[in-house]
Each structure stands twice: as C-alpha cells, then as structure tokens.
Design an enzyme around this catalytic site. Structure first.
Site, PDB file in Angstrom:
ATOM      1  N   LYS A  67      46.351  54.691  61.269  1.00 56.40           N
ATOM      2  CA  LYS A  67      46.162  53.280  60.910  1.00 56.40           C
ATOM      3  C   LYS A  67      46.363  52.354  62.111  1.00 56.40           C
ATOM      4  CE  LYS A  67      47.231  50.081  57.298  1.00 56.40           C
ATOM      5  NZ  LYS A  67      46.985  50.181  55.883  1.00 56.40           N
ATOM      6  N   HIS A 111      43.488  37.316  45.009  1.00 56.89           N
ATOM      7  CA  HIS A 111      43.655  38.422  44.070  1.00 56.89           C
ATOM      8  C   HIS A 111      43.300  37.939  42.660  1.00 56.89           C
ATOM      9  CE1 HIS A 111      45.300  42.195  42.625  1.00 56.89           C
ATOM     10  NE2 HIS A 111      45.870  41.513  41.650  1.00 56.89           N
TER      11      HIS A 111
HETATM   12  C1  GRF Z   1      37.460  39.395  44.241  1.00 56.93           C
HETATM   13  O1  GRF Z   1      37.583  39.372  42.846  1.00 56.93           O
HETATM   14  C2  GRF Z   1      38.813  39.285  44.903  1.00 56.93           C
HETATM   15  O2  GRF Z   1      39.742  38.572  44.150  1.00 56.93           O
HETATM   16  C3  GRF Z   1      39.244  40.721  45.000  1.00 56.93           C
HETATM   17  O3  GRF Z   1      38.072  41.436  45.251  1.00 56.93           O
HETATM   18  C4  GRF Z   1      36.946  40.739  44.737  1.00 56.93           C
HETATM   19  C5  GRF Z   1      35.954  40.614  45.846  1.00 56.93           C
HETATM   20  O4  GRF Z   1      34.724  40.112  45.393  1.00 56.93           O
HETATM   21  N1  GRF Z   1      40.283  40.860  45.990  1.00 56.93           N
HETATM   22  P1  GRF Z   1      33.596  39.697  46.458  1.00 56.93           P
HETATM   23  O5  GRF Z   1      33.335  40.913  47.339  1.00 56.93           O
HETATM   24  O6  GRF Z   1      34.112  38.530  47.238  1.00 56.93           O
HETATM   25  O7  GRF Z   1      32.397  39.353  45.634  1.00 56.93           O
END
Ligand code: GRF
Length: 195
Positions: A67, A111
C-alpha cells in the site's frame, strides 16, 4: 477568492465528480480539478474526466508491492499536479498513512448514510436490510478508519416504504450532488481565510 487545486479520487461512475466539475463551471465552487485518481481501469469516471481535459491517473493497486508503494506513486503524481486538497467521491479503498500524512485535514469523503450509522460498503443496502425509516448523506474528514473521521455536514432522507433500491439511490445521489459542492465551498472559504 483563489481557486483551490483539488484531486478527485473515484472508482466508479463518477456522478459526484461530475457534480463537482459542474459546480466549478457554474462558479458555485472556487476550485480547479487538476487531477482525477482512479483505481479501476474500466471505471466510467476515467472517460468523463478525460473528456473534460482533466489529467487522470489510472492506477492498479495490485501492481505495487504494498500500500505504501501504491500511495507513494499517487503522491508523486499529486505533487506534480500541485494538488492542495483531496476529494474522495466513491473511491472504494481505505486511505493509508502515506496520503494521510501528506494531506493532514485535507482529505474529505462523502458517504451515503447518516454516519455513524451504516459505515462501510453498501450503506444503502444496509439501510434497506435494517428497515431504516431514515438514512441520508455525510461529508466527513478522512482518517485511518472506515468512515470514522470528523463529520462536516449531513443531510437526512426519510425513506418511504414503497421505494425500491433504485429510488433510494436516486434520492441519495440528488442530495450528494448538491451537498458535496456546497460543503467543499464552505471548507475552501475557511481555508482561504487562513491562507
Ligand atoms: C456515492 O453514493 C458515494 O456516497 C459513495 O459512492 C458513491 C459514488 O457514486 N461513496 P458516483 O461514482 O459518484 O456516482
């Protein structure tokens, strides 16, 4: 106000990347996307960002020994692009100490739940299984944990029992696409004040 140089990290569709890009174009967000980092070579976000003329680092983690080496490669790229702030938008990987130390309090994530509820993968699925009456969206600083960093902004969504997963996802995205650029603008305003 000066424009903050940001990197967006994403692993998938990139609708949040697009919302951020559009907010910048519409002058609702004083930032410039100078880089997109993506760990999935087939992700839609790569094509979208390239079409916008954004520099994209498409990087495959398992081609690095560990990583640290993976994040070091990302860090070199970010420094080349003079990135000041990292915006995680559907980046499906924990950030390690190499990036955390290089960008203290300069990495945020979005999130799809009201944290601390439904941390980790498939937060919408978790809300459905739990029969939750409410879920939502959280923007938070990133620390070494999984969705554990300090909360910056949240918005709730009442769940109508007739909604299926697709409907919930649509409403969650609608909130995200507004909340993320707005919250970033507030953060950058504060950053601008302190230098
Ligand atoms: C979103 O719902 C975000 O909250 C989560 O992953 C999803 C990404 O969607 N972390 P996108 O690729 O921006 O359409």
């Amino acid at each position: 106000m000066r424009s903050v140089k940001i990197a967006v990290f994403a692993s998938g569709r990139g609708s949040n990347y697009e919302a951020i890009y559009e907010a910048i174009q519409a002058k609702r967000l004083d930032a410039t996307v100078v880089a997109v980092v993506c760990d999935k070579p087939e992700a839609q976000v790569i094509q979208t960002a390239r079409a916008h003329g954004i520099k994209v680092l498409s990087i495959v983690p398992n081609t690095y020994t560990n990583k640290k080496a993976y994040e070091q490669a990302i860090l070199t790229f970010l420094h080349e692009q003079q990135v000041e702030f990292i915006v995680l938008a559907g980046y499906m990987r924990l950030i390690g100490e190499t990036l955390l130390q290089a960008f203290p309090r300069r990495i945020v994530n979005i999130h799809p739940s009201l944290l601390p509820y439904f941390k980790g993968k498939d937060a919408i699925g978790q809300a459905i299984v739990a029969n939750a009456k409410v879920t939502g969206v959280t923007v938070h600083y990133v620390d070494e944990g999984m969705d554990t960093g300090e909360i910056i902004a949240q918005e709730g969504l009442m769940l109508n029992p007739t909604w299926n997963r697709e409907t919930i996802e649509r409403y969650v995205h609608r909130i995200e696409h507004q909340l993320y650029p707005e919250t970033l603008q507030k953060i950058f305003r504060k950053l601008g004040k302190i230098g």
